[in-house]
Design an enzyme around this catalytic site. Structure first.
Site, PDB file in Angstrom:
ATOM      1  N   CYS A 123      66.202 -57.608 103.635  1.00  0.00           N
ATOM      2  CA  CYS A 123      67.501 -56.738 104.167  1.00  0.00           C
ATOM      3  C   CYS A 123      67.494 -55.500 103.800  1.00  0.00           C
ATOM      4  CB  CYS A 123      68.804 -57.587 103.922  1.00  0.00           C
ATOM      5  SG  CYS A 123      68.901 -59.409 104.522  1.00  0.00           S
TER       6      CYS A 123
ATOM      7  N   HIS B  81      74.049 -52.601 105.894  1.00  0.00           N
ATOM      8  CA  HIS B  81      73.432 -53.782 106.345  1.00  0.00           C
ATOM      9  C   HIS B  81      74.555 -54.731 106.828  1.00  0.00           C
ATOM     10  CE1 HIS B  81      71.249 -57.483 106.623  1.00  0.00           C
ATOM     11  NE2 HIS B  81      71.564 -58.116 105.745  1.00  0.00           N
TER      12      HIS B  81
ATOM     13  N   ASN C  44      72.913 -60.904 112.162  1.00  0.00           N
ATOM     14  CA  ASN C  44      72.308 -60.319 111.058  1.00  0.00           C
ATOM     15  C   ASN C  44      70.737 -60.511 111.190  1.00  0.00           C
ATOM     16  OD1 ASN C  44      70.964 -59.930 108.531  1.00  0.00           O
ATOM     17  ND2 ASN C  44      72.603 -61.145 107.366  1.00  0.00           N
TER      18      ASN C  44
END
Length: 318
Positions: free
Chosen positions: A116, A244, A274
């Site tokens: 990520c 993020h 996500n």
């Protein structure tokens, strides 16, 4: 060696697969409700890759959009960095295929796996390559296809993860428009978020949500402040916070701790989910496309996740 020069984000671009998956569709397959998904994650819908769409094909689409936005052509790109953690093929790397698929003239290319935080790691490396004269224009792509790694038996990951790609072109500049990264890792907590092969032959992503929440909300504000300080500014000087897109509860909590107003926080997770390494460049693309930002405004980028790894930096909007 020549003196260091500046670097800037010259253009951004994104790619979201055509298939849109709303919470209600997932709720029908698992043990939690659509309302639970939105309340716990902030997500209303996400995108899943279609048949034949891969990490590489999505990266090519996002990269082409970023190159166009930078007013360049593929031959202008001499380095391609692909941040990903979800390619089914371990070797060769996907970045050379992205470079060739875009039509670059044999650009150098490599993959990077910081999950990520991958895009922010890649952006820092691209900036350093440009500043030292190693490259003139670097394409950084975050691309992940996570839908094959999730299933209804694990509602936490089933509700969150999605597919997509985002990209940025880093070019030389007269000023330092990309700050140095504040980055780090903690391998003692590697099992908190991981994807690995199961005995049934399938790769599954697992996550300890409460631990991730405590880590991100407890430690990432300090990283963000340090990134601002390294650029010579404070969080109050930041025009846009682009973290993020892990979970809306995490994003909201970190923003409150930094005293960044909600209207200055870029939220792509609500409609995109996500997408791991793709989430920050996709959010930057959403910001640019919204017309709300102005070139030159300060943007705080904060990548964090599996590893555990993190990288924060300040840059100027393209």
């Amino acid at each position: 060696m020549s003196a260091l020069r500046g670097s800037r984000i010259a253009g951004v671009g994104g790619y979201r697969p055509e298939r849109v998956v709303a919470n209600a569709e997932l709720a029908a397959m698992t043990s939690v409700s659509a309302r639970w998904m939105e309340e716990r994650t902030g997500i209303r819908q996400r995108h899943y890759a279609g048949t034949g769409e891969t990490v590489v094909s999505m990266a090519i689409a996002a990269g082409a959009a970023a190159i166009k936005a930078a007013d360049l052509v593929p031959d202008d790109v001499d380095l391609v960095v692909l941040a990903t953690s979800s390619r089914e093929q371990l070797a060769p790397a996907g970045a050379p295929q992205v470079a060739s698929g875009l039509g670059t003239r044999g650009a150098a290319a490599f993959d990077l796996n910081a999950v990520c935080a991958g895009f922010t790691f890649g952006l820092s490396m691209a900036s350093n390559a440009v500043r030292t004269g190693q490259a003139e224009n670097v394409l950084v792509v975050g691309s992940d296809k996570l839908s094959p790694m999730i299933g209804p038996e694990l509602p936490d990951t089933f509700a969150i993860f999605a597919d997509g790609a985002g990209a940025a072109v880093v070019s030389a500049a007269a000023t330092e428009d990309i700050g140095q990264a504040v980055w780090g890792s903690d391998g003692t907590r590697a099992a908190v978020i991981e994807s690995k092969l199961r005995p049934d032959g399938r790769v599954r992503a697992t996550m300890d949500g409460p631990v991730v929440y405590r880590w991100a909300t407890g430690e990432m504000p300090a990283v963000a402040k340090a990134a601002c300080a390294r650029y010579g500014v404070s969080p109050s000087d930041i025009a846009w916070f682009v973290p993020h897109q892990a979970n809306r509860r995490i994003i909201d909590t970190v923003a409150r701790t930094l005293a960044i107003p909600p209207e200055r926080v870029v939220l792509d997770i609500v409609e995109t989910g996500n997408t791991s390494s793709a989430s920050i460049p996709l959010a930057l693309t959403r910001l640019r496309d919204s017309g709300r930002s102005t070139p030159g405004e300060l943007v705080l980028l904060l990548g964090f996740g599996s590893g555990l790894s993190h990288a924060g930096m300040v840059a100027r909007m393209c």
